[in-house]
Design a protein around this motif. Structure first.
Motif, PDB file in Angstrom:
ATOM      1  N   SER A 149     -29.023  45.195  30.158  1.00  0.00           N
ATOM      2  CA  SER A 149     -28.634  43.796  29.972  1.00  0.00           C
ATOM      3  C   SER A 149     -29.296  43.174  28.746  1.00  0.00           C
ATOM      4  O   SER A 149     -29.093  42.000  28.459  1.00  0.00           O
ATOM      5  CB  SER A 149     -28.994  42.990  31.221  1.00  0.00           C
ATOM      6  OG  SER A 149     -30.394  42.979  31.386  1.00  0.00           O
ATOM      7  N   GLY A 150     -30.110  43.959  28.056  1.00  0.00           N
ATOM      8  CA  GLY A 150     -30.740  43.448  26.834  1.00  0.00           C
ATOM      9  C   GLY A 150     -31.767  42.363  27.104  1.00  0.00           C
ATOM     10  O   GLY A 150     -32.087  41.577  26.225  1.00  0.00           O
ATOM     11  N   GLY A 152     -21.707  32.961  31.118  1.00  0.00           N
ATOM     12  CA  GLY A 152     -20.382  32.345  31.225  1.00  0.00           C
ATOM     13  C   GLY A 152     -20.337  30.969  30.564  1.00  0.00           C
ATOM     14  O   GLY A 152     -19.284  30.519  30.118  1.00  0.00           O
ATOM     15  N   LEU A 153     -21.499  30.303  30.502  1.00  0.00           N
ATOM     16  CA  LEU A 153     -21.563  28.986  29.859  1.00  0.00           C
ATOM     17  C   LEU A 153     -21.882  29.103  28.369  1.00  0.00           C
ATOM     18  O   LEU A 153     -22.123  28.092  27.710  1.00  0.00           O
ATOM     19  CB  LEU A 153     -22.648  28.138  30.544  1.00  0.00           C
ATOM     20  CG  LEU A 153     -22.337  27.661  31.969  1.00  0.00           C
ATOM     21  CD1 LEU A 153     -23.603  27.181  32.673  1.00  0.00           C
ATOM     22  CD2 LEU A 153     -21.301  26.531  31.915  1.00  0.00           C
ATOM     23  N   GLY A 154     -21.923  30.344  27.882  1.00  0.00           N
ATOM     24  CA  GLY A 154     -22.206  30.527  26.462  1.00  0.00           C
ATOM     25  C   GLY A 154     -23.687  30.528  26.128  1.00  0.00           C
ATOM     26  O   GLY A 154     -24.073  30.471  24.962  1.00  0.00           O
ATOM     27  N   LEU A 155     -24.530  30.578  27.161  1.00  0.00           N
ATOM     28  CA  LEU A 155     -25.976  30.647  26.910  1.00  0.00           C
ATOM     29  C   LEU A 155     -26.392  32.119  26.818  1.00  0.00           C
ATOM     30  O   LEU A 155     -25.672  33.008  27.280  1.00  0.00           O
ATOM     31  CB  LEU A 155     -26.732  29.951  28.047  1.00  0.00           C
ATOM     32  CG  LEU A 155     -26.440  28.446  28.203  1.00  0.00           C
ATOM     33  CD1 LEU A 155     -26.980  27.926  29.526  1.00  0.00           C
ATOM     34  CD2 LEU A 155     -27.045  27.658  27.032  1.00  0.00           C
ATOM     35  N   ALA A 156     -27.555  32.350  26.244  1.00  0.00           N
ATOM     36  CA  ALA A 156     -27.983  33.739  26.031  1.00  0.00           C
ATOM     37  C   ALA A 156     -29.395  33.955  26.563  1.00  0.00           C
ATOM     38  O   ALA A 156     -30.365  33.945  25.799  1.00  0.00           O
ATOM     39  CB  ALA A 156     -27.926  34.077  24.535  1.00  0.00           C
ATOM     40  N   PRO A 157     -29.526  34.128  27.886  1.00  0.00           N
ATOM     41  CA  PRO A 157     -30.873  34.344  28.441  1.00  0.00           C
ATOM     42  C   PRO A 157     -31.513  35.609  27.862  1.00  0.00           C
ATOM     43  O   PRO A 157     -30.861  36.656  27.799  1.00  0.00           O
ATOM     44  CB  PRO A 157     -30.632  34.485  29.944  1.00  0.00           C
ATOM     45  CG  PRO A 157     -29.178  34.764  30.110  1.00  0.00           C
ATOM     46  CD  PRO A 157     -28.485  34.156  28.925  1.00  0.00           C
ATOM     47  N   GLY A 199     -34.273  31.878  29.299  1.00  0.00           N
ATOM     48  CA  GLY A 199     -34.151  32.781  30.441  1.00  0.00           C
ATOM     49  C   GLY A 199     -34.683  32.200  31.736  1.00  0.00           C
ATOM     50  O   GLY A 199     -34.887  30.990  31.861  1.00  0.00           O
ATOM     51  N   PHE A 200     -34.919  33.116  32.687  1.00  0.00           N
ATOM     52  CA  PHE A 200     -35.283  32.712  34.045  1.00  0.00           C
ATOM     53  C   PHE A 200     -36.700  33.176  34.378  1.00  0.00           C
ATOM     54  O   PHE A 200     -37.154  34.225  33.916  1.00  0.00           O
ATOM     55  CB  PHE A 200     -34.308  33.318  35.057  1.00  0.00           C
ATOM     56  CG  PHE A 200     -32.912  32.802  34.895  1.00  0.00           C
ATOM     57  CD1 PHE A 200     -32.537  31.588  35.449  1.00  0.00           C
ATOM     58  CD2 PHE A 200     -31.970  33.526  34.170  1.00  0.00           C
ATOM     59  CE1 PHE A 200     -31.239  31.101  35.298  1.00  0.00           C
ATOM     60  CE2 PHE A 200     -30.675  33.038  34.013  1.00  0.00           C
ATOM     61  CZ  PHE A 200     -30.314  31.833  34.580  1.00  0.00           C
ATOM     62  N   HIS A 201     -37.322  32.386  35.217  1.00  0.00           N
ATOM     63  CA  HIS A 201     -38.693  32.668  35.617  1.00  0.00           C
ATOM     64  C   HIS A 201     -38.828  32.483  37.124  1.00  0.00           C
ATOM     65  O   HIS A 201     -38.128  31.659  37.716  1.00  0.00           O
ATOM     66  CB  HIS A 201     -39.630  31.697  34.881  1.00  0.00           C
ATOM     67  CG  HIS A 201     -41.019  31.632  35.447  1.00  0.00           C
ATOM     68  ND1 HIS A 201     -41.511  30.534  36.124  1.00  0.00           N
ATOM     69  CD2 HIS A 201     -42.017  32.527  35.450  1.00  0.00           C
ATOM     70  CE1 HIS A 201     -42.748  30.766  36.515  1.00  0.00           C
ATOM     71  NE2 HIS A 201     -43.080  31.965  36.122  1.00  0.00           N
TER      72      HIS A 201
END
Ligand SMILES: *Cc1c(COP(=O)(O)O)cnc(C)c1O
Length: 475
Positions: free
Chosen positions: A322-323, A243-248, A214-216
């Motif tokens: 958004s989970g 969109g890139l298939g990643l799951a933050p 994820g993001f920080h």
């Protein structure tokens, strides 16, 4: 090695008395107020035993602060993960309290990491959001399976070189990407949108070695509005990652939640009325921490969660929909109330008619803001050791406070503190709420004075407090 003892056994002269300050009295938790105002003789006895200054630490108050954070987050239905920003204080008792409260630890160095592991922290619940990581720290974070907030493409490249060197059995490198919000465009920390997207693409290509979690971001200042804005800015990168298939999984807003030191109205009155005459050197500091802020961490967090998030949602609803799990790394706000620092007075000297300086055993490295050209706007509580005869109540005096430094400008306060009467040698000055970056951020052995002792006070089954030495691991 001194071990457990009971505070109530440390009985001193019954004549001791604590005087509530008139101008900027500290807001105190009940446990702290009981110790400062309810048992001043015990404070004197503890300083006699352990030396001056003495830091008194209440680890259970950190746990109380954790519970307050959780209440707010739970009541908003927000999935969350708290990490204690361990750099705020070097106390191992506070580190242990955070581990026992079941939260993670945010470590800024391999040394903080070692202390967290010694305190029993689950390695998977360590994170490193600070930007300055050595190769050895990276390797240790990877080895332990800790979460690593990547500050730049350059840092990411170091990790890319490092990961293949890991033993095959270790799991993948878990990373967050640190974003640089528009509000801090000049900061050297974090990445702008372009670098963020480039890192996401590199992560998407290396899913065999990296887990993107994820993001920080972490912002200076204490307002919640720029954090809400940063969350809105991040939404498009959350979408890009997906969109890139990643799951933050995490949206990590760092620390900076404020704490309240003094009553807001009292603080405003002081700030409105202050002038050069209130300072030793005739200079009003240009800025202060918001000591009298109206929000503590709980109110601050509630305001943030209710603020507009991306789309039509509040931030709380956005997170739920958004989970994503809200991650936070509070330092200062988790140690709110968790320590006071008691200094014994050596002497009071008159420097001019009506002008005094109070000398204490200790230094500006153990409680002050003068190193940052500011002031700690919380008055120390005077604990007098001897009774004052009722017939001689004494006249109020104002004085600044100096420690054992030989440098004229090295003082605990430039601010003139109002005392109900002239303090005496042997009395104490107790600075409240020093756990957050006050009591040990700058401590050193200037003039070869040993580092101050820390003692931990823990509620026991009999309604009293147990005292133990709060050892650091180097002792
Ligand atoms: C210092 C720091 C924190 C903790 O900040 P507080 O103001 O003490 O809550 C959290 N995250 C990062 C990246 C930090 O540098």
């Amino acid at each position: 090695m001194p071990t457990q003892s009971n505070v109530s056994s440390a009985v001193g002269p019954a004549a001791a008395r604590a005087w509530p300050p008139a101008v900027l009295p500290p807001l105190l938790d009940r446990a702290v107020a009981d110790a400062v105002y309810g048992a001043p003789h015990t404070l004197l006895a503890l300083v006699a035993r352990y030396g001056s200054p003495l830091h008194l630490v209440w680890p259970h108050l950190l746990q109380q602060n954790v519970a307050t954070f959780r209440d707010v987050l739970d009541s908003h239905g927000v999935p969350h993960q708290l990490f204690y920003g361990a750099k705020v204080n070097k106390s191992q008792a506070l580190m242990r309290a955070a581990v026992q409260a079941g939260i993670g630890i945010d470590v800024s160095s391999i040394h903080e990491m070692a202390d967290a592991l010694r305190a029993g922290a689950d390695p998977a619940r360590l994170c490193a959001t600070g930007p300055a990581k050595t190769a050895a720290f990276h390797a240790a974070l990877l080895h332990q399976g800790a979460l690593n907030a990547v500050d730049s493409p350059e840092e990411f490249a170091e990790l890319e070189r490092c990961v293949p060197a890991m033993p095959a059995a270790t799991s993948k490198a878990r990373v967050l990407l640190r974003y640089r919000p528009h509000a801090s465009g000049d900061s050297r920390f974090g990445m702008g949108g372009g670098a963020l997207l480039a890192c996401l693409q590199r992560l998407a290509r290396q899913r065999d070695r990296f887990v993107f979690e994820g993001f920080h971001f972490h912002l200076g200042g204490y307002a919640w509005e720029p954090r809400a804005q940063a969350i809105r800015e991040l939404d498009r990168y959350v979408e890009a990652a997906r969109g890139l298939g990643l799951a933050p999984r995490y949206l990590d807003i760092g620390g900076g939640m404020p704490i309240r030191y003094v009553d807001g109205d009292a603080c405003d009155r002081y700030l409105d009325a202050q002038g050069p005459d209130d300072y030793r050197h005739g200079t009003v500091p240009a800025s202060f921490y918001p000591y009298g802020g109206r929000h503590g961490a709980a109110g601050w967090l509630a305001a943030l969660l209710a603020a507009p998030g991306p789309g039509q949602h509040t931030i709380a609803a956005y997170l739920a929909a958004s989970g994503m799990t809200l991650a936070l790394e509070p330092g200062r706000s988790l140690v709110d109330q968790a320590a006071v620092s008691a200094f014994r007075i050596t002497r009071v000297k008159q420097t001019a008619p009506g002008r005094h300086v109070v000398f204490v055993e200790g230094s500006s490295f153990s409680a002050c803001e003068t190193w940052f050209a500011s002031e700690f706007l919380v008055d120390p509580v005077l604990v007098s050791a001897a009774p004052r005869p009722a017939a001689a109540p004494g006249t109020p005096v104002r004085a600044y406070i100096a420690g054992h430094s030989c440098l004229d400008d090295d003082v605990l306060t430039n601010r003139l503190i109002a005392f109900p009467h002239q303090p005496q040698a042997g009395d104490l000055l107790v600075f409240a709420n020093t756990a957050g970056y006050q009591m040990d951020l700058l401590e050193n052995e200037f003039h070869r004075h040993p580092l101050p002792r820390r003692i931990a006070l823990t509620p026991n089954a009999h309604g009293g407090m147990d005292v133990s030495i709060d050892h650091s691991w180097k002792e």
